[in-house]
Design an enzyme around this catalytic site. Structure first.
Site, short mmCIF file in Angstrom:
data_model
loop_
_atom_site.label_atom_id
_atom_site.label_comp_id
_atom_site.label_asym_id
_atom_site.label_seq_id
_atom_site.Cartn_x
_atom_site.Cartn_y
_atom_site.Cartn_z
N ASP A 11 0.79 -1.07 -0.09
CA ASP A 11 0.09 0.04 -0.08
C ASP A 11 0.86 1.31 0.01
OD1 ASP A 11 -1.88 -1.87 0.07
OD2 ASP A 11 -2.85 -1.25 2.12
N LYS A 109 -6.77 -5.26 -3.21
CA LYS A 109 -7.29 -5.70 -1.95
C LYS A 109 -8.51 -4.74 -1.62
CE LYS A 109 -3.91 -4.45 1.07
NZ LYS A 109 -4.53 -3.42 1.98
N CYS A 154 -1.91 -2.91 7.75
CA CYS A 154 -1.70 -3.96 6.35
C CYS A 154 -0.41 -4.61 6.56
CB CYS A 154 -2.00 -3.23 5.08
SG CYS A 154 -3.90 -2.53 4.88
C1 VGL Z 1 -4.82 0.51 5.73
C2 VGL Z 1 -6.46 1.27 6.95
C3 VGL Z 1 -7.27 0.80 6.03
C4 VGL Z 1 -3.31 0.10 5.33
C5 VGL Z 1 -5.74 0.17 4.56
O1 VGL Z 1 -2.95 -0.08 4.22
O2 VGL Z 1 -2.74 -0.04 6.56
N1 VGL Z 1 -5.23 0.81 6.92
N2 VGL Z 1 -6.94 0.61 4.77
#
Ligand code: VGL
Ligand code: ZN
Length: 205
Positions: A11, A109, A154
């Site tokens: 991410d 995802k 994540c």
């Molecule tokens: C994430 C919260 C919501 C992350 C993704 O990448 O850690 N955290 N969506």
């Protein structure tokens, strides 16, 4: 790195960097670190948080609820987040300075409207797979180095699921940054240590 090893970049998206919709403090500091580390890996996999606008994790989709509250869903407790990483928006793009042209797979995802997915391997219902474990096994990869955002969500969930799936896992601590609400970062490191996730600094790679 050996052919049996991959780097998993979690991410590294606009939405989690300063100025993004779910900004992680100092999140952009990891981009040059990831770029440097990635040059050592023949195998690189990226993840991309990729939500529909009506996603269940968005507080805005629950009238009267605010970001960072929790909600009980059929699969358990869900933190409610600001609207972030909506499919096809700038917020969901990988950071422009991320330079990993050799990346071989991007796992998207969180695309099921009713289920969140912090982990690159398993959605939050703990039943729906992303297919990543099978992909890695099919390619003979049994060791993973993990970096990205956010350490306590994540990254940690991906590292724990990778261990549960039988991979050797190392988190590159200075190539991650955390959200860290309510002690979540300390808890994440403790959970990862207990699961046998190793932790190193990027200059050791
Ligand atoms: C994430 C919260 C919501 C992350 C993704 O990448 O850690 N955290 N969506
Ligand atoms: Zn998300």
């Amino acid at each position: 790195m050996n052919g049996n090893t991959a780097l998993l970049v979690v991410d590294a998206q606009v939405g989690f960097m300063p100025g993004g919709n779910l900004a992680v403090a100092d999140g952009d500091a990891i981009v040059p670190v990831i770029n440097r580390v990635a040059s050592r890996f023949a195998n690189v996999v990226l993840t991309q948080d990729w939500h529909p606008r009506d996603h269940v994790s968005f507080a805005a989709n629950h009238p009267g609820r605010r970001p960072y509250e929790t909600l009980t869903l059929p699969y358990g407790e869900q933190v409610l987040w600001p609207v972030h990483c909506v499919q096809g928006t700038h917020d969901a793009e990988l950071h422009a300075d991320l330079c990993v042209p050799q990346a071989q797979l991007i796992i998207r995802k969180g695309f099921h409207p009713e289920v969140d997915s912090y982990s690159a391997f398993m959605e939050a219902d703990r039943r729906t797979t992303t297919g990543l474990a099978a992909y890695l096994r099919a390619r003979g990869i049994d060791a993973l180095y993990v970096c990205g955002l956010a350490t306590d969500f994540c990254v940690a969930w991906s590292a724990l699921d990778a261990r549960a799936a039988g991979f050797e896992v190392t988190v590159i601590e200075d190539a991650c940054r955390a959200i860290d609400g309510g002690g979540s970062l300390a808890r994440a490191w403790a959970d990862m240590a207990a699961a046998g996730v190793r932790r190193i600094r990027s200059d050791r790679i």
